[in-house]
Design a protein around this motif. Structure first.
Motif, PDB file in Angstrom:
ATOM      1  N   ARG A 141       0.808  -1.153  -0.120  1.00  0.00           N
ATOM      2  CA  ARG A 141      -0.089   0.034  -0.126  1.00  0.00           C
ATOM      3  C   ARG A 141       0.803   1.193  -0.039  1.00  0.00           C
ATOM      4  NH1 ARG A 141      -4.063  -1.425   4.885  1.00  0.00           N
ATOM      5  NH2 ARG A 141      -4.934  -3.317   3.970  1.00  0.00           N
ATOM      6  N   ASP A 142       0.778   2.025  -0.954  1.00  0.00           N
ATOM      7  CA  ASP A 142       1.389   3.267  -1.351  1.00  0.00           C
ATOM      8  C   ASP A 142       2.833   3.343  -0.884  1.00  0.00           C
ATOM      9  OD1 ASP A 142       1.539   6.017  -2.238  1.00  0.00           O
ATOM     10  OD2 ASP A 142       1.039   6.707   0.114  1.00  0.00           O
ATOM     11  N   LEU A 143       3.766   2.151  -1.355  1.00  0.00           N
ATOM     12  CA  LEU A 143       4.924   2.099  -0.947  1.00  0.00           C
ATOM     13  C   LEU A 143       5.895   2.939  -1.656  1.00  0.00           C
ATOM     14  CD1 LEU A 143       7.287   0.194   0.421  1.00  0.00           C
ATOM     15  CD2 LEU A 143       7.410  -0.938  -1.831  1.00  0.00           C
ATOM     16  N   LYS A 144       6.778   3.859  -0.535  1.00  0.00           N
ATOM     17  CA  LYS A 144       7.574   4.589  -1.006  1.00  0.00           C
ATOM     18  C   LYS A 144       9.155   4.640  -0.723  1.00  0.00           C
ATOM     19  CE  LYS A 144       4.507   8.789  -1.054  1.00  0.00           C
ATOM     20  NZ  LYS A 144       3.421   8.202  -0.589  1.00  0.00           N
ATOM     21  N   VAL A 145       9.953   4.597  -1.531  1.00  0.00           N
ATOM     22  CA  VAL A 145      11.227   4.361  -1.234  1.00  0.00           C
ATOM     23  C   VAL A 145      12.038   5.506  -1.558  1.00  0.00           C
ATOM     24  CG1 VAL A 145      13.515   3.132  -1.174  1.00  0.00           C
ATOM     25  CG2 VAL A 145      11.247   1.940  -1.211  1.00  0.00           C
ATOM     26  N   HIS A 146      12.603   6.513  -0.901  1.00  0.00           N
ATOM     27  CA  HIS A 146      13.198   7.782  -1.320  1.00  0.00           C
ATOM     28  C   HIS A 146      14.809   7.969  -0.760  1.00  0.00           C
ATOM     29  CE1 HIS A 146       9.228  10.045  -1.843  1.00  0.00           C
ATOM     30  NE2 HIS A 146       9.307   8.953  -2.762  1.00  0.00           N
ATOM     31  N   PHE A 147      15.579   8.198  -1.655  1.00  0.00           N
ATOM     32  CA  PHE A 147      17.053   8.122  -1.281  1.00  0.00           C
ATOM     33  C   PHE A 147      17.572   9.599  -0.992  1.00  0.00           C
ATOM     34  CE2 PHE A 147      16.652   4.123  -3.428  1.00  0.00           C
ATOM     35  CZ  PHE A 147      17.151   3.186  -2.403  1.00  0.00           C
ATOM     36  N   PRO A 148      17.640  10.121   0.046  1.00  0.00           N
ATOM     37  CA  PRO A 148      18.320  11.553   0.289  1.00  0.00           C
ATOM     38  C   PRO A 148      19.378  11.944  -0.670  1.00  0.00           C
ATOM     39  CG  PRO A 148      18.603  10.343   2.459  1.00  0.00           C
ATOM     40  CD  PRO A 148      18.084   9.430   1.387  1.00  0.00           C
ATOM     41  N   LEU A 149      19.275  13.160  -1.055  1.00  0.00           N
ATOM     42  CA  LEU A 149      20.585  13.832  -1.829  1.00  0.00           C
ATOM     43  C   LEU A 149      21.166  14.876  -0.844  1.00  0.00           C
ATOM     44  CD1 LEU A 149      19.101  14.242  -5.306  1.00  0.00           C
ATOM     45  CD2 LEU A 149      20.625  12.897  -4.585  1.00  0.00           C
ATOM     46  N   GLU A 150      22.386  14.750  -0.622  1.00  0.00           N
ATOM     47  CA  GLU A 150      22.989  15.910   0.523  1.00  0.00           C
ATOM     48  C   GLU A 150      23.963  16.522  -0.202  1.00  0.00           C
ATOM     49  OE1 GLU A 150      24.056  12.823   3.471  1.00  0.00           O
ATOM     50  OE2 GLU A 150      22.139  12.960   4.619  1.00  0.00           O
ATOM     51  N   LYS A 151      24.346  17.608   0.206  1.00  0.00           N
ATOM     52  CA  LYS A 151      25.369  18.384   0.052  1.00  0.00           C
ATOM     53  C   LYS A 151      26.341  18.833   0.971  1.00  0.00           C
ATOM     54  CE  LYS A 151      24.371  20.877  -4.367  1.00  0.00           C
ATOM     55  NZ  LYS A 151      24.434  22.520  -4.882  1.00  0.00           N
ATOM     56  N   GLY A 152      27.324  19.053   1.023  1.00  0.00           N
ATOM     57  CA  GLY A 152      28.490  19.511   2.001  1.00  0.00           C
ATOM     58  C   GLY A 152      29.301  18.215   2.438  1.00  0.00           C
ATOM     59  N   ILE A 153      30.426  18.670   2.856  1.00  0.00           N
ATOM     60  CA  ILE A 153      31.243  17.747   3.278  1.00  0.00           C
ATOM     61  C   ILE A 153      31.352  17.290   4.866  1.00  0.00           C
ATOM     62  CG2 ILE A 153      33.950  17.035   3.592  1.00  0.00           C
ATOM     63  CD1 ILE A 153      34.407  18.741   0.937  1.00  0.00           C
ATOM     64  N   PHE A 199      29.214  19.506   7.016  1.00  0.00           N
ATOM     65  CA  PHE A 199      27.939  19.750   7.660  1.00  0.00           C
ATOM     66  C   PHE A 199      26.949  19.428   6.530  1.00  0.00           C
ATOM     67  CE2 PHE A 199      30.746  22.504   9.749  1.00  0.00           C
ATOM     68  CZ  PHE A 199      30.475  22.080  11.002  1.00  0.00           C
ATOM     69  N   LYS A 200      26.653  18.182   6.145  1.00  0.00           N
ATOM     70  CA  LYS A 200      25.823  17.631   5.243  1.00  0.00           C
ATOM     71  C   LYS A 200      24.460  18.391   5.489  1.00  0.00           C
ATOM     72  CE  LYS A 200      28.443  13.784   3.741  1.00  0.00           C
ATOM     73  NZ  LYS A 200      28.407  12.365   3.573  1.00  0.00           N
ATOM     74  N   ARG A 201      23.815  18.664   4.402  1.00  0.00           N
ATOM     75  CA  ARG A 201      22.330  18.839   4.363  1.00  0.00           C
ATOM     76  C   ARG A 201      21.678  18.314   3.304  1.00  0.00           C
ATOM     77  NH1 ARG A 201      24.817  23.263   1.872  1.00  0.00           N
ATOM     78  NH2 ARG A 201      23.774  24.100   0.250  1.00  0.00           N
ATOM     79  N   LYS A 202      20.281  18.020   3.519  1.00  0.00           N
ATOM     80  CA  LYS A 202      19.326  17.412   2.430  1.00  0.00           C
ATOM     81  C   LYS A 202      19.123  18.465   1.403  1.00  0.00           C
ATOM     82  CE  LYS A 202      15.489  14.485   1.903  1.00  0.00           C
ATOM     83  NZ  LYS A 202      14.203  13.920   2.542  1.00  0.00           N
ATOM     84  N   VAL A 203      19.331  18.097   0.131  1.00  0.00           N
ATOM     85  CA  VAL A 203      18.770  19.055  -0.763  1.00  0.00           C
ATOM     86  C   VAL A 203      17.916  18.374  -1.857  1.00  0.00           C
ATOM     87  CG1 VAL A 203      20.988  20.380  -0.810  1.00  0.00           C
ATOM     88  CG2 VAL A 203      20.541  18.568  -2.112  1.00  0.00           C
ATOM     89  N   GLY A 204      17.407  17.222  -1.405  1.00  0.00           N
ATOM     90  CA  GLY A 204      16.383  16.558  -2.542  1.00  0.00           C
ATOM     91  C   GLY A 204      16.241  15.063  -2.104  1.00  0.00           C
ATOM     92  N   ALA A 205      15.790  14.346  -2.943  1.00  0.00           N
ATOM     93  CA  ALA A 205      15.359  13.158  -2.985  1.00  0.00           C
ATOM     94  C   ALA A 205      15.597  12.294  -4.235  1.00  0.00           C
ATOM     95  CB  ALA A 205      14.306  12.585  -1.838  1.00  0.00           C
ATOM     96  N   VAL A 206      15.992  10.984  -4.330  1.00  0.00           N
ATOM     97  CA  VAL A 206      15.814  10.307  -5.419  1.00  0.00           C
ATOM     98  C   VAL A 206      14.572   9.267  -5.185  1.00  0.00           C
ATOM     99  CG1 VAL A 206      16.736   8.455  -6.840  1.00  0.00           C
ATOM    100  CG2 VAL A 206      18.046  10.325  -6.091  1.00  0.00           C
ATOM    101  N   ARG A 207      13.531   9.541  -5.811  1.00  0.00           N
ATOM    102  CA  ARG A 207      12.205   9.046  -5.717  1.00  0.00           C
ATOM    103  C   ARG A 207      12.479   7.536  -6.320  1.00  0.00           C
ATOM    104  NH1 ARG A 207      11.833  14.256  -4.910  1.00  0.00           N
ATOM    105  NH2 ARG A 207      10.020  15.103  -3.702  1.00  0.00           N
ATOM    106  N   ALA A 208      12.982   6.708  -5.937  1.00  0.00           N
ATOM    107  CA  ALA A 208      12.974   5.244  -6.352  1.00  0.00           C
ATOM    108  C   ALA A 208      11.888   4.442  -6.544  1.00  0.00           C
ATOM    109  CB  ALA A 208      14.249   4.513  -5.719  1.00  0.00           C
ATOM    110  N   VAL A 209      10.916   4.536  -5.602  1.00  0.00           N
ATOM    111  CA  VAL A 209       9.682   3.949  -5.592  1.00  0.00           C
ATOM    112  C   VAL A 209       8.841   5.028  -4.948  1.00  0.00           C
ATOM    113  CG1 VAL A 209       8.227   2.063  -4.806  1.00  0.00           C
ATOM    114  CG2 VAL A 209      10.510   1.535  -5.379  1.00  0.00           C
TER     115      VAL A 209
END
Length: 337
Positions: A11-23, A25-35
């Motif tokens: 049911r409504d399965l989602k698998v998102h992989f975070p995209l991060e920037k910085g060495i 102090f990493k911060r999330k800038v997006g996500a890969v929506r694989a599922v």
């Protein structure tokens, strides 16, 4: 014919992989929506195929169902139990009921273990955890029996993976998957790495095992002809979404989604006269990045029948005949008329 019990419900399965920037102090800038929010059911004893281009999310779906990949959202109900919410100890118990056949028969086997030990290992682990009650002799006998049932004589039992061909290694992998007596087999492109002549042998073996052990399959492939032969139903994935789902025959005889039609047009036809008459659909451009946020249809940029509305509205799977679902505004428009 009585309706079969639902063994697996996603049911409504989602698998998102975070995209991060910085060495530092990493911060999330997006996500890969694989599922990206898929739903389907698999009935006891049937084989459901997942097809689509490489990168569409097929393998990630199987890894998420088996909890080998972190689930971002949604539910995975196996015999009514939500696998996504189970603790590690409870999940271990459930793993006895579902097993994976991996795509690569070379890297999925431990090169330092003999064939019989590879098949026996899951049983030995479950015995140590107190989840199975088998003696060492019983484990060995069952491992030998499974190897023979999968087409490998007992004379091969003490050989190492490098001493086998690709097809033989996949037979070892299949025997290992059966060792705990699972109800569900998650098959991740189990024949794509094999020669064509060997593919048919492995597919026929899996069909025989399905009948013999009353197995249920979630079967991944990118070859539609393989899925048509093996599966009862087919779900077509594109960019992390299911765009069409129907019985194998219905999908091949009456494809509705433009992407499904393009996939089917690329399947080789053994009859050269029929092949010449068939029109090949060439899609423009490449598959977009799964990290880009799109409000509309995921297929909009490549669709030969795209409408302006497709860029704004994401279609949902709707019934278009008996057990035939499609996510396309072309059919939502026609049903509204």
């Amino acid at each position: 014919m009585a309706e079969r019990e639902t063994l697996l419900e996603v049911r409504d399965l989602k698998v998102h992989f975070p995209l991060e920037k910085g060495i530092l102090f990493k911060r999330k800038v997006g996500a890969v929506r694989a599922v990206d929010g898929i739903s389907f059911t698999v009935q006891q004893g049937e084989a459901l195929g997942l097809v689509g281009e490489s990168g569409c999310g097929k393998s990630t779906t199987i890894l998420a169902i088996s909890r080998l990949e972190r689930i971002t959202g949604g539910e995975v109900l196996f015999s009514g139990v939500d696998l996504a919410s189970l603790s590690e100890s409870d999940l271990t118990r459930e793993r006895q009921n579902f097993q994976i056949i991996f795509q690569d028969p070379y890297s999925s086997l431990d090169p330092r273990m003999r064939a019989i030990d590879i098949v026996a290992e899951p049983m030995s682990i479950f015995v140590k955890k107190g989840l199975l009650s088998l003696s060492e002799e019983e484990i060995k006998e069952k491992a030998l029996s499974l190897l023979e049932r999968c087409g490998l004589s007992s004379i091969y039992a003490n050989r190492y993976p490098h001493e086998f061909s690709g097809g033989q290694r996949q037979r070892i992998g299949i025997a290992r998957a059966l060792s705990l007596g699972p109800k569900l087999i998650l098959a991740d492109e189990p024949v794509s790495a094999l020669d064509v002549s060997i593919q048919s042998q492995i597919l026929n073996l899996l069909k025989d095992l399905q009948k013999e052990f009353d197995l249920t399959f979630l079967f991944i492939a990118h070859d539609l002809s393989v899925v048509e032969y093996f599966c009862d139903r087919i779900a077509v994935m594109y960019l992390g979404n299911i765009v069409e789902m129907a019985s194998s025959k219905e999908l091949n005889d009456n494809p509705l989604h433009p992407y499904t039609r393009a996939l089917l047009s690329a399947v080789p036809v053994p009859d050269p006269i029929a092949a010449k008459k068939r029109k090949r659909i060439i899609l423009k451009g490449d598959v977009p990045s799964p990290s880009a946020v799109r409000p509309g249809c995921p297929f909009y940029e490549r669709c030969p029948k795209a409408m302006p509305r497709c860029k704004e509205v994401k279609p949902i799977l709707t019934e278009q005949g008996k057990n035939h679902q499609v996510a396309c505004l072309l059919y939502e428009e026609s049903s509204d008329a």
